[in-house]
Design an enzyme around this catalytic site. Sequence first.
Site, mmCIF file in Angstrom:
data_model
loop_
_atom_site.group_PDB
_atom_site.id
_atom_site.type_symbol
_atom_site.label_atom_id
_atom_site.label_comp_id
_atom_site.label_asym_id
_atom_site.label_seq_id
_atom_site.Cartn_x
_atom_site.Cartn_y
_atom_site.Cartn_z
ATOM 1 N N ILE A 81 30.004 -23.868 5.416
ATOM 2 C CA ILE A 81 29.966 -24.807 6.535
ATOM 3 C C ILE A 81 30.455 -24.168 7.831
ATOM 4 C CG2 ILE A 81 32.280 -25.755 6.122
ATOM 5 C CD1 ILE A 81 31.058 -28.522 6.853
ATOM 6 N N LYS A 82 31.352 -23.161 7.732
ATOM 7 C CA LYS A 82 31.855 -22.511 8.940
ATOM 8 C C LYS A 82 30.750 -21.761 9.664
ATOM 9 C CE LYS A 82 33.354 -18.385 6.434
ATOM 10 N NZ LYS A 82 34.490 -17.546 6.024
ATOM 11 N N GLY A 83 29.740 -21.318 8.929
ATOM 12 C CA GLY A 83 28.553 -20.763 9.553
ATOM 13 C C GLY A 83 28.743 -19.437 10.246
#
Length: 246
Positions: free
Chosen positions: A124-126
Amino acid sequence: MIVRPYGDTTGDGMVQVSFTLPLPHSKVAEGAAAQLAASMGMDPAMVVHAQAMGPGFTFFVVYGRVSHLVDTDTVQVVERDYPLLTPAEVNASIRRSLRRRLVVVGACVGTDAHTVGIDAILNIKGFAGEKGLEYYREVKVVNLGAQVEVDHLVARAVEEGADAVLVSQVVTQRDAHLLHARQVAAGFAAAYPDGGRPLLVVGGPRFEESAAAALGVDRVFGRGTTPGEVASFLAHRVAARAGVEA
């Protein structure tokens, strides 16, 4: 358009290259580096940095002029053939195409223990200011991590009912990335003899984006790829398979 490299002034043809020679750091080694650069067409070739890399090896940076020109009209690259979508648009496209969540299984296979690439796309941090696929409400992410055997990847993809499989390869010594990509393609071909296998996507810093067909995969992504690019690709390919608009 015809262009030449730029170094100190426009069109001066100056370039910088780096390489390692299997020689201990010495004047002879620096001379060998200059000679190698000259044989590559650099004239003059100036060794601007030399650093011992343990016993028997030296790393060099060489700066010099080349006479080569580049015609940009003859350059061949793989252009993105789909528009970028926002996360909301990706989610909406998946709902229209599948009427369920898109299942993505990702891994680094073989001996590759570097998860930075697969995590940049999936977590999710990408990466580069974009959130990874875990952020997308209509995407289920199964991240298997590093050093995953191809047989295990295939089995887990079948178990999860994967729509897409993402494989990241950072280790490239002796073209290990190409070997592993072909093994993945062969593994899924064997597991889905009647077709209908998941989308296969591979990525890493030394892949050629034009090599997808030769490797037996659906898409190759190179360095700097962002989660949004991958998500948009998956949405468009899934929509195409379903015969609907992305």
